[in-house]
Design a protein around this motif. Structure first.
Motif, mmCIF file in Angstrom:
data_model
loop_
_atom_site.group_PDB
_atom_site.id
_atom_site.type_symbol
_atom_site.label_atom_id
_atom_site.label_comp_id
_atom_site.label_asym_id
_atom_site.label_seq_id
_atom_site.Cartn_x
_atom_site.Cartn_y
_atom_site.Cartn_z
ATOM 1 N N ALA A 117 0.846 -1.198 0.000
ATOM 2 C CA ALA A 117 0.000 0.000 0.000
ATOM 3 C C ALA A 117 0.874 1.238 0.000
ATOM 4 O O ALA A 117 2.053 1.197 0.375
ATOM 5 C CB ALA A 117 -0.927 0.013 1.216
ATOM 6 N N VAL A 118 0.298 2.338 -0.443
ATOM 7 C CA VAL A 118 0.945 3.650 -0.361
ATOM 8 C C VAL A 118 0.178 4.489 0.659
ATOM 9 O O VAL A 118 -1.059 4.595 0.572
ATOM 10 C CB VAL A 118 0.953 4.354 -1.735
ATOM 11 C CG1 VAL A 118 1.506 5.773 -1.593
ATOM 12 C CG2 VAL A 118 1.789 3.562 -2.743
ATOM 13 N N ARG A 119 0.918 5.045 1.610
ATOM 14 C CA ARG A 119 0.319 5.914 2.613
ATOM 15 C C ARG A 119 0.734 7.351 2.317
ATOM 16 O O ARG A 119 1.928 7.658 2.237
ATOM 17 C CB ARG A 119 0.798 5.516 4.013
ATOM 18 C CG ARG A 119 0.104 6.280 5.149
ATOM 19 C CD ARG A 119 0.796 6.055 6.470
ATOM 20 N NE ARG A 119 0.019 6.542 7.603
ATOM 21 C CZ ARG A 119 0.539 6.836 8.787
ATOM 22 N NH1 ARG A 119 1.836 6.672 9.015
ATOM 23 N NH2 ARG A 119 -0.233 7.292 9.759
ATOM 24 N N CYS A 120 -0.254 8.222 2.125
ATOM 25 C CA CYS A 120 -0.023 9.615 1.771
ATOM 26 C C CYS A 120 -0.462 10.500 2.933
ATOM 27 O O CYS A 120 -1.540 10.292 3.494
ATOM 28 C CB CYS A 120 -0.833 9.992 0.521
ATOM 29 S SG CYS A 120 -0.589 8.898 -0.882
ATOM 30 N N ARG A 121 0.356 11.517 3.243
ATOM 31 C CA ARG A 121 0.055 12.383 4.375
ATOM 32 C C ARG A 121 0.332 13.856 4.036
ATOM 33 O O ARG A 121 1.108 14.162 3.127
ATOM 34 C CB ARG A 121 0.859 11.967 5.598
ATOM 35 C CG ARG A 121 0.448 10.615 6.122
ATOM 36 C CD ARG A 121 0.925 10.396 7.548
ATOM 37 N NE ARG A 121 2.326 10.032 7.608
ATOM 38 C CZ ARG A 121 3.012 9.899 8.750
ATOM 39 N NH1 ARG A 121 2.427 10.141 9.897
ATOM 40 N NH2 ARG A 121 4.266 9.523 8.722
ATOM 41 N N PRO A 122 -0.275 14.768 4.779
ATOM 42 C CA PRO A 122 -0.047 16.204 4.572
ATOM 43 C C PRO A 122 1.379 16.612 4.954
ATOM 44 O O PRO A 122 2.184 15.764 5.368
ATOM 45 C CB PRO A 122 -1.087 16.855 5.496
ATOM 46 C CG PRO A 122 -2.010 15.790 5.903
ATOM 47 C CD PRO A 122 -1.251 14.508 5.849
ATOM 48 N N PRO A 123 1.688 17.911 4.865
ATOM 49 C CA PRO A 123 3.043 18.372 5.224
ATOM 50 C C PRO A 123 3.405 18.019 6.652
ATOM 51 O O PRO A 123 2.543 17.953 7.535
ATOM 52 C CB PRO A 123 2.960 19.891 5.042
ATOM 53 C CG PRO A 123 1.796 20.124 4.137
ATOM 54 C CD PRO A 123 0.840 19.014 4.417
ATOM 55 N N ARG A 124 4.693 17.820 6.866
ATOM 56 C CA ARG A 124 5.201 17.632 8.223
ATOM 57 C C ARG A 124 5.073 18.948 8.982
ATOM 58 O O ARG A 124 5.334 20.020 8.436
ATOM 59 C CB ARG A 124 6.658 17.188 8.199
ATOM 60 C CG ARG A 124 6.886 15.867 7.490
ATOM 61 C CD ARG A 124 8.336 15.413 7.632
ATOM 62 N NE ARG A 124 8.641 14.289 6.779
ATOM 63 C CZ ARG A 124 8.380 13.014 7.090
ATOM 64 N NH1 ARG A 124 7.798 12.745 8.245
ATOM 65 N NH2 ARG A 124 8.701 12.046 6.256
ATOM 66 N N ILE A 125 4.708 18.869 10.250
ATOM 67 C CA ILE A 125 4.592 20.059 11.096
ATOM 68 C C ILE A 125 5.818 20.118 11.977
ATOM 69 O O ILE A 125 6.163 19.176 12.679
ATOM 70 C CB ILE A 125 3.330 19.998 11.973
ATOM 71 C CG1 ILE A 125 2.085 19.734 11.100
ATOM 72 C CG2 ILE A 125 3.177 21.288 12.758
ATOM 73 C CD1 ILE A 125 1.810 20.770 10.073
ATOM 74 N N GLY A 126 6.522 21.263 11.957
ATOM 75 C CA GLY A 126 7.693 21.444 12.813
ATOM 76 C C GLY A 126 8.948 20.825 12.234
ATOM 77 O O GLY A 126 8.987 20.282 11.167
#
Length: 346
Positions: free
Chosen positions: A337-346
């Protein structure tokens, strides 16, 4: 003050969401999903809170209960996105994920930066994107990214004005690709995708495109420039040549990496989004996931996504939205599977 009521937190499998496009494709999406093929269904907008440019609802994902995902997130942003994300981005997911199956070559185009979008389009976000190649067909699957050498702005203006497709395409770097290759595409980069390339595409959450090569693709030039005059729209374009060193920093070749979890994108993508490939094997136990709003695309195999809210079956072609409120999760079974996430915070 009433206490915050979190979202249910349960991951949700989403149905296909294929707004009408101007180009052909979609057979690979249909095959992945095990669904009937659609004409002009080359893009599946997954967990989308973004509309097509100039439209009220086209492009938005609906949850199985009929609600728009956008409305559900706006009703409970902290439950869906988490406190740190909301502090940085408000109730925007800051992410658009697509399945994109190019049945024909896409036109040469580019996307605006955040700064340009703020100045001219009334949007916080421009449109940086990244491609994760998950399949190819045909004899020569390629993508095109960036000018091969510094381009003369006057020459580019002329190519666009005369719709000189050969000059536009011929000026770009042609990059052969196979499954597992990834390309980060900064805003302003002229680019195109060749026929037979099947992608998971991560983008900032807009539908802003400046179409340099519109003849034969769009009905007329008025649709090519986001409602702006041509001279203003072309200010989005990065005329700098992309040499070998820069291309190497944007491209990763991950197909032969056997690790259980593989970071897929260039480090330059971190401020915009990030993605990893998960390869679960039941003999090795599950893959643990930290709490995060995320989009999961199952490429092959079967298994289970287990959270404190219960277990969700995973199947080939499944596309899931996972709220931050799901908490820590585990991917179990035998699957990729591919897991997609928003920008890293900090």
């Amino acid at each position: 003050m009433t206490a915050h009521t979190p979202a249910t937190g349960a991951p949700i499998e989403l149905p296909a969401n294929q707004p009408q496009q101007f180009y052909r494709g979609g057979a690979s999406i249909a095959a992945l999903r095990g669904a009937p093929e659609r004409d002009y269904g080359p893009e599946d907008w997954v967990a989308s809170t973004t509309t097509r440019f100039g439209q009220a609802e086209a492009g938005l994902s609906r949850l199985p209960d009929g609600r728009l995902l956008r409305d559900a997130v706006q009703a409970d942003p902290r439950g869906w996105l988490g406190e740190e994300h909301v502090a940085a981005f408000g109730d925007s997911t800051a992410l658009l994920v697509k399945l994109l199956d190019a049945g024909q070559r896409l036109p040469v185009h580019c996307h605006p930066s955040d700064r340009f979008a703020q100045q001219h389009l009334g949007s916080r976000f421009g449109k940086t994107e990244a491609w994760i190649v998950i399949g190819t067909s045909g004899a020569n699957p390629v993508v095109y990214c960036g000018f091969r050498q510094d381009a003369d702005p006057a020459a580019v203006q002329r190519w666009v004005a005369t719709q000189d497709s050969s000059a536009l395409l011929g000026s770009l770097n042609e990059i052969p690709v196979r499954a597992g290759d990834t390309v980060h595409v900064p805003a302003g980069t002229p680019h195109a995708i060749g026929p037979g390339v099947f992608l998971v595409e991560l983008q900032q959450p807009t539908d802003f495109s400046v179409t340099l090569e519109w003849s034969g693709f769009l009905a007329d030039a008025e649709q090519a420039f986001l409602g702006l005059d041509r001279e203003t729209a072309l200010r989005t374009l990065n005329h700098r040549g992309f040499g070998d060193d820069l291309l190497t920093s944007l491209i990763k070749r991950t197909g032969d990496d056997p690790a259980a979890r593989v970071p897929l994108l260039s480090e330059q993508a971190d401020e915009f989004f990030h993605a990893e490939r998960l390869r679960a094997e039941s003999r090795n136990g599950g893959i643990e996931l930290d709490p995060s709003f995320s989009v999961l695309v199952v490429l092959d195999g079967t298994g289970t996504l287990r959270t404190e809210h219960g277990a969700v079956p995973l199947r080939p072609g499944g596309t899931l939205v996972v709220p931050h409120g799901a908490g820590a999760a585990t991917v179990e079974g035998d699957l990729t599977a591919v897991r997609c996430r928003p920008p890293r915070i900090g």
